[in-house]
Design an enzyme around this catalytic site. Structure first.
Site, PDB file in Angstrom:
ATOM      1  N   GLU A   1       0.765   3.355  -4.662  1.00  0.00           N
ATOM      2  CA  GLU A   1       0.698   3.745  -5.922  1.00  0.00           C
ATOM      3  C   GLU A   1       1.081   2.216  -6.491  1.00  0.00           C
ATOM      4  O   GLU A   1       2.120   1.862  -7.273  1.00  0.00           O
ATOM      5  CB  GLU A   1       1.862   4.570  -6.656  1.00  0.00           C
ATOM      6  CG  GLU A   1       1.713   4.965  -8.203  1.00  0.00           C
ATOM      7  CD  GLU A   1       2.826   5.473  -8.444  1.00  0.00           C
ATOM      8  OE1 GLU A   1       3.737   6.031  -7.928  1.00  0.00           O
ATOM      9  OE2 GLU A   1       2.826   5.963  -9.676  1.00  0.00           O
TER      10      GLU A   1
ATOM     11  N   HIS B   1      -0.938   9.614  -4.639  1.00  0.00           N
ATOM     12  CA  HIS B   1      -1.797   8.653  -5.352  1.00  0.00           C
ATOM     13  C   HIS B   1      -2.737   7.686  -4.451  1.00  0.00           C
ATOM     14  O   HIS B   1      -4.004   7.926  -4.536  1.00  0.00           O
ATOM     15  CB  HIS B   1      -0.731   7.407  -6.132  1.00  0.00           C
ATOM     16  CG  HIS B   1      -0.093   8.064  -7.034  1.00  0.00           C
ATOM     17  ND1 HIS B   1      -0.518   8.475  -8.132  1.00  0.00           N
ATOM     18  CD2 HIS B   1       1.430   8.392  -7.113  1.00  0.00           C
ATOM     19  CE1 HIS B   1       0.644   8.829  -9.057  1.00  0.00           C
ATOM     20  NE2 HIS B   1       1.538   8.930  -8.397  1.00  0.00           N
TER      21      HIS B   1
END
Ligand SMILES: *[C@@H]1O[C@H](CO)[C@@H](O)[C@H](O)[C@H]1NC(C)=O
Ligand SMILES: *[C@@H]1O[C@H](CO)[C@@H](O)[C@H](O)[C@H]1NC(C)=O
Ligand SMILES: [Zn+2]
Length: 504
Positions: free
Chosen positions: A354, A379
């Protein structure tokens, strides 16, 4: 078409391409072009899903609607979600996505499970709620049977009821409380000029929320409400990341973590008994990546014990907090190797990638997550920069949990057409859609994130097959044991068929 004819088409295409490269001249064969386009589409997420007649009708309708939204003056996935939200609410695609059975939400953090509206309108109206303003001008809440003692950060507590009673406009006051508990604002560009600014507000909001939801009686209602809001958005199962904070009572006594686990279990059982369309909840125990190695070691040990005591609801373990400022996974290698050393299986569901700090130590989190056998990647925003990690995650069916609105609000990407998941989607990489911190972003459920995924990231090529595969993926890549997974999939299929029958 059968597998045979697809294969034949492929060889035909290969043959024609080779011939053209060597002998052809002039205009390429249009039928050849058709074949190539079809082949490319077949690789995308949902590209090999066979649609029924009724599904094709809905698909055609969705395609028409999407063309209209693309032709409109303002393309919503290119707009900051906070500005786009009221417009998305008017989109007919969005209304369809709300009704669509979306399967499971696999990446949501517990404190942001319930809308701020409910937090303020319901929780802060309960008796014995105290509020204080910290030196940093943020809020803290505490339920207490007597006036709370001042502390360094909270020099002066006030009974919320009295404070609200003295306000000229209590509704205005309630809105100001809501603004403290969410990132949502009408002017995000001014409010959050940088990643640092938005993350600072993010962490402050969490602190304010925590005093409200860790009050034991509230905690119960909060979970129940959260499940209601998910079911209302046609979601049937939840895997929630939770730090399992200790909860407290009015007299200041504090419950241990097993109390929270038992409450999760009880509330889930009750909710499922009352809503047979809902399958359940499992927990990913999460601790902050700011902790020391020995603290994470202790947390891993604790998670192992919790998994033993509550196998039905404990799914695994994760580290949370801003990756860019936190410690990389490799820093915790001794703690994370513990289960393997003890010969115990503790599934990991790591947030990884992320970040847009390409090439830094933090950027190696994706490879390290895979090294530690992560079951999914939270993510995976940076995954497209890591060809080996990408290959491993595809081959190993390690799905990426894509959270489009979160990535936009936390300033990794502004126009969602440029989200790296667009590449992953065009290659049919294993993925699911989730909402990360819905109440912080002004959403509940998954429909808004599905909208951004379907209209923005997927572009015109993403079709009903894509949506169908994303929903199925959410169950397929869940931590559910095989039998429950099967049950979940057949429950989902029933609601899906009903959705198609009603909307095609
Ligand atoms: C708050 O929520 C609880 C449980 O959902 C409900 O019973 C109660 O009536 C609500 N109170 C208010 C003031 O809305
Ligand atoms: C938080 O709430 C306080 C109290 O109403 C208010 O003065 C302040 O402006 C709010 N903060 C934000 C960011 O809205
Ligand atoms: Zn997250």
């Amino acid at each position: 078409t059968s597998i045979g004819s697809i294969a034949a088409g492929f060889f035909f295409a290969f043959f024609v391409v080779m011939c053209c490269l060597t002998v052809c001249s002039g205009t390429p064969d249009p039928s050849q072009r058709e074949v190539m386009i079809r082949q490319e589409v077949s690789r995308q997420t949902g590209g090999s899903v066979q649609l029924t007649g009724a599904e094709q009708r809905l698909d055609w309708h969705l395609n028409k609607l999407k063309k209209q939204e693309i032709a409109a003056e303002q393309f919503l996935p290119a707009t900051h979600f906070f500005k786009a939200r009221p417009l998305i609410q008017k989109s007919p695609i969005f209304s369809l996505l709300q009704k669509m059975p979306k399967g499971a939400a696999l990446h949501i953090h517990s404190s942001s499970l319930v809308s701020v509206d409910w937090l303020v309108k319901n929780i802060t109206y309960r008796p014995n709620c105290y509020i204080c303003f910290t030196w940093g001008r943020s809020l803290r809440f505490l339920f207490s049977s007597r006036h709370p003692f001042p502390s360094w950060d909270c020099p002066y507590w006030r009974l919320l009821k009295t404070l609200r009673g003295n306000m000229p406009d209590p509704t205005d006051f309630d809105h100001s409380l809501m603004r403290n508990l969410t990132l949502f604002t009408e002017d995000p560009d001014t409010a959050y000029p940088s990643q640092d600014a938005v993350w600072e507000k993010f962490e402050t909001a969490f602190l304010a929320i925590s005093g409200l939801v860790t009050y034991a009686p509230v905690f119960r209602d909060f979970l129940y409400k959260g499940l209601e809001q998910l079911l209302h958005d046609n979601i049937m199962y939840l895997e929630v990341r939770t730090g399992l904070s200790r909860t407290y009572e009015l007299d200041g006594s504090i419950h241990d973590k097993s109390w929270s686990l038992r409450t999760y279990q009880e509330v889930t059982r009750q909710f499922v008994a009352e809503h047979p369309d809902f399958l359940g909840v499992r927990l990913i125990i999460s601790v902050h990546r700011a902790l020391s190695v020995s603290e994470v070691k202790a947390a891993v040990k604790e998670a192992i014990q919790m998994q033993k005591d509550f196998p039905e609801i404990v799914a695994g373990f994760d580290l949370v907090g801003r990756e860019d400022r936190g410690r990389p996974l490799w820093f915790f290698k001794d703690a994370l190797s513990l289960p393997a050393e003890l010969g115990i299986k503790l599934p990991y569901f790591f947030h990884a990638g992320e970040t847009d700090l390409e090439g830094t130590e933090v950027d190696e989190n994706i490879l390290d997550a895979l090294l530690f056998n992560t079951q999914r990647i939270g993510h995976g925003y940076a995954l497209t920069h890591h060809p080996l990690a990408k290959e491993l995650s595809k081959k190993g069916n390690v799905a990426v949990e894509v959270c489009p609105i979160s990535n936009q609000v936390l300033k990794l990407v502004s126009d969602l057409r440029n989200h790296p998941a667009a590449v992953l989607m065009s290659e049919g990489h294993p993925m699911v859609v989730s909402s990360d911190d819905p109440s912080l972003f002004g959403t509940t459920g998954l429909s808004y994130d599905f909208y951004e995924m379907f209209v923005g990231i997927g572009g015109l090529r993403a079709n009903l097959g894509t949506l169908k595969e994303l929903a199925i993926n959410s169950l397929r890549y869940s931590s559910l044991p095989p039998q429950l997974k099967e049950r979940g999939l057949s429950m989902w299929q029933r609601t899906w068929d009903k959705f198609i029958a009603e909307n095609s």
